[in-house]
Design a protein around this motif. Structure first.
Motif, PDB file in Angstrom:
ATOM      1  N   ASP A  10      -7.807   2.608   2.615  1.00  0.00           N
ATOM      2  CA  ASP A  10      -6.707   2.927   1.712  1.00  0.00           C
ATOM      3  C   ASP A  10      -7.071   2.396   0.325  1.00  0.00           C
ATOM      4  OD1 ASP A  10      -4.348   3.084   0.265  1.00  0.00           O
ATOM      5  OD2 ASP A  10      -3.103   2.809   2.048  1.00  0.00           O
ATOM      6  N   THR A  12      -5.565   2.660  -2.521  1.00  0.00           N
ATOM      7  CA  THR A  12      -4.451   2.026  -3.219  1.00  0.00           C
ATOM      8  C   THR A  12      -4.267   0.593  -2.746  1.00  0.00           C
ATOM      9  OG1 THR A  12      -3.332   4.147  -3.479  1.00  0.00           O
ATOM     10  CG2 THR A  12      -1.989   2.165  -3.708  1.00  0.00           C
ATOM     11  N   ALA A  13      -4.347   0.390  -1.429  1.00  0.00           N
ATOM     12  CA  ALA A  13      -4.198  -0.959  -0.880  1.00  0.00           C
ATOM     13  C   ALA A  13      -5.308  -1.877  -1.369  1.00  0.00           C
ATOM     14  CB  ALA A  13      -4.183  -0.901   0.647  1.00  0.00           C
ATOM     15  N   GLU A  16      -4.571  -2.805  -4.962  1.00  0.00           N
ATOM     16  CA  GLU A  16      -3.479  -3.777  -5.021  1.00  0.00           C
ATOM     17  C   GLU A  16      -3.948  -5.152  -4.567  1.00  0.00           C
ATOM     18  OE1 GLU A  16      -0.511  -1.999  -2.592  1.00  0.00           O
ATOM     19  OE2 GLU A  16       0.211  -0.617  -4.161  1.00  0.00           O
ATOM     20  N   ARG A 103      10.909  -6.571   1.792  1.00  0.00           N
ATOM     21  CA  ARG A 103      10.312  -5.583   2.686  1.00  0.00           C
ATOM     22  C   ARG A 103      11.115  -5.444   3.965  1.00  0.00           C
ATOM     23  NH1 ARG A 103       4.240  -7.884   1.748  1.00  0.00           N
ATOM     24  NH2 ARG A 103       3.989  -7.153  -0.397  1.00  0.00           N
ATOM     25  N   ASN A 238       9.573  -0.229  -3.810  1.00  0.00           N
ATOM     26  CA  ASN A 238       8.179   0.134  -3.541  1.00  0.00           C
ATOM     27  C   ASN A 238       7.940   0.288  -2.046  1.00  0.00           C
ATOM     28  OD1 ASN A 238       7.516   0.107  -6.251  1.00  0.00           O
ATOM     29  ND2 ASN A 238       6.782  -2.000  -6.222  1.00  0.00           N
ATOM     30  N   HIS A 239       8.588  -0.567  -1.254  1.00  0.00           N
ATOM     31  CA  HIS A 239       8.393  -0.475   0.191  1.00  0.00           C
ATOM     32  C   HIS A 239       9.092   0.756   0.766  1.00  0.00           C
ATOM     33  CE1 HIS A 239       6.788  -2.176   3.805  1.00  0.00           C
ATOM     34  NE2 HIS A 239       7.956  -2.150   4.415  1.00  0.00           N
ATOM     35  N   ASP A 241       9.207   3.614  -0.789  1.00  0.00           N
ATOM     36  CA  ASP A 241       8.213   4.666  -1.048  1.00  0.00           C
ATOM     37  C   ASP A 241       7.081   4.595  -0.027  1.00  0.00           C
ATOM     38  OD1 ASP A 241       9.564   5.723  -3.231  1.00  0.00           O
ATOM     39  OD2 ASP A 241       8.545   4.438  -4.668  1.00  0.00           O
ATOM     40  N   TYR A 242       6.657   3.386   0.286  1.00  0.00           N
ATOM     41  CA  TYR A 242       5.580   3.213   1.276  1.00  0.00           C
ATOM     42  C   TYR A 242       5.997   3.794   2.630  1.00  0.00           C
ATOM     43  CZ  TYR A 242       2.553   0.825   4.617  1.00  0.00           C
ATOM     44  OH  TYR A 242       1.691   0.546   5.646  1.00  0.00           O
ATOM     45  N   ASN A 245       5.681   7.448   3.068  1.00  0.00           N
ATOM     46  CA  ASN A 245       4.341   8.025   2.971  1.00  0.00           C
ATOM     47  C   ASN A 245       3.346   7.467   3.971  1.00  0.00           C
ATOM     48  OD1 ASN A 245       4.533   9.800   0.481  1.00  0.00           O
ATOM     49  ND2 ASN A 245       5.301   7.863  -0.352  1.00  0.00           N
ATOM     50  N   HIS A 246       3.788   6.586   4.867  1.00  0.00           N
ATOM     51  CA  HIS A 246       2.858   5.999   5.830  1.00  0.00           C
ATOM     52  C   HIS A 246       3.432   6.085   7.238  1.00  0.00           C
ATOM     53  CE1 HIS A 246       1.274   4.385   2.078  1.00  0.00           C
ATOM     54  NE2 HIS A 246       0.150   4.152   2.719  1.00  0.00           N
TER      55      HIS A 246
END
Length: 284
Positions: A10, A12-13, A16, A103, A238-239, A241-242, A245-246
């Motif tokens: 990933d 993006t991960a 980050e 989260r 943000n979580h 959105d995560y 998408n996951h």
């Protein structure tokens, strides 16, 4: 199409994680790390092109030496250890400079409210608008100033998600509390919610400071708490959105969502709205 979990890197991960790593350590560690890289590159060049060594000053040859790299490695380990103990004394050994409760809040909101509410919005062909505060002070302003005006214009509604729950099926997520336009409102149909569970963040840091005082540690000052609280709000959204998408998000709602495509379709019915837009829509 069912969501298939692929084992892949990933990007993006990774970005980050690198950003977190760069943020967590200060300039002494970064400087020593750069010197190690520079020494290794110079030593590699000398091995590949021995002729470079002929007219090289002694201090440059020293830079490429194994003893110097060993000394720098010990130094960077020492600096990292100091950073570890500093963070341990402040109680912030997780990766976010503070304990992250947002989260967990986002996961519960997503699973038990947001996705079922989006199914209702899709059923009625409308949007679900979620208030997104910019800070904890913004959240307080919503509760004290905006919410009374919104309640005067919208009516709270308990709407069934499942008209006839399956026998012996899970009781959760069968009804939802939403706000929708009243009959007098001359607006298109929509649903509205404000994630007031975010106030749990305030209680969390109050409890954290009590625990720190009981452990004879210095409590977090007000400015730090405010910065952490605001960071938790960003982490909450943000979580969300995560989760959309996951695979973790799909698995959380797999009992009411058929596949990842449906989850993506539901996401299209979601909008966020800030306090400025609400002020304009519901003036004092």
């Amino acid at each position: 199409m069912p969501l298939v979990k692929h084992k892949q890197l990933d990007r993006t991960a990774v970005r980050e994680a690198l950003a977190d790593l760069w943020r967590d350590y200060h300039w002494p560690v970064k400087l020593v790390f750069s010197l190690i890289i520079l020494s290794s590159l110079w030593a590699t060049a000398l091995v590949g092109w021995p002729e470079l060594d002929a007219g090289t000053p002694r201090w440059l040859r020293m830079l490429a030496s194994d003893p110097l790299r060993y000394l720098l490695s010990v130094l960077i380990a020492f600096l990292i250890a100091i950073n570890f103990y500093m963070r341990a004394r402040r109680g912030i050994l997780d990766g976010d400079e503070h304990y992250n409760v947002a989260r967990a809040l986002a996961f519960g909101y997503f699973k038990n409210f947001l996705v079922p509410a989006l199914q209702l919005a899709r059923r009625d062909g409308c949007k679900l608008q979620i208030f997104r505060p910019s800070s904890m002070n913004d959240m307080r302003h919503y509760i004290r100033q905006l919410q009374p005006r919104i309640l005067a214009a919208l009516r709270p509604s308990w709407l069934p998600l499942v008209e006839q729950p399956a026998p012996d099926g899970p009781p959760r997520r069968t009804v939802l509390a939403l706000q929708e336009p009243s009959a007098k409102a001359n607006t298109a149909q929509f649903f509205f919610d404000a994630p007031t569970a975010l106030f749990t963040i305030v209680d969390f840091y109050a409890a954290l400071n009590r625990r720190r005082c009981e452990s004879e540690k210095a409590p977090l000052d007000e400015a730090t708490i405010q910065r952490y609280q605001n960071g938790q709000i960003d982490s909450f959204f943000n979580h969300l959105d995560y989760l959309f998408n996951h695979s973790a998000g799909f698995h959380a709602v797999a009992d009411i969502v058929t596949d990842a495509g449906e989850l993506s379709e539901l996401r299209a019915h979601l909008e966020t709205i800030d306090s400025a837009a609400l002020e304009q829509r519901y003036p004092a």
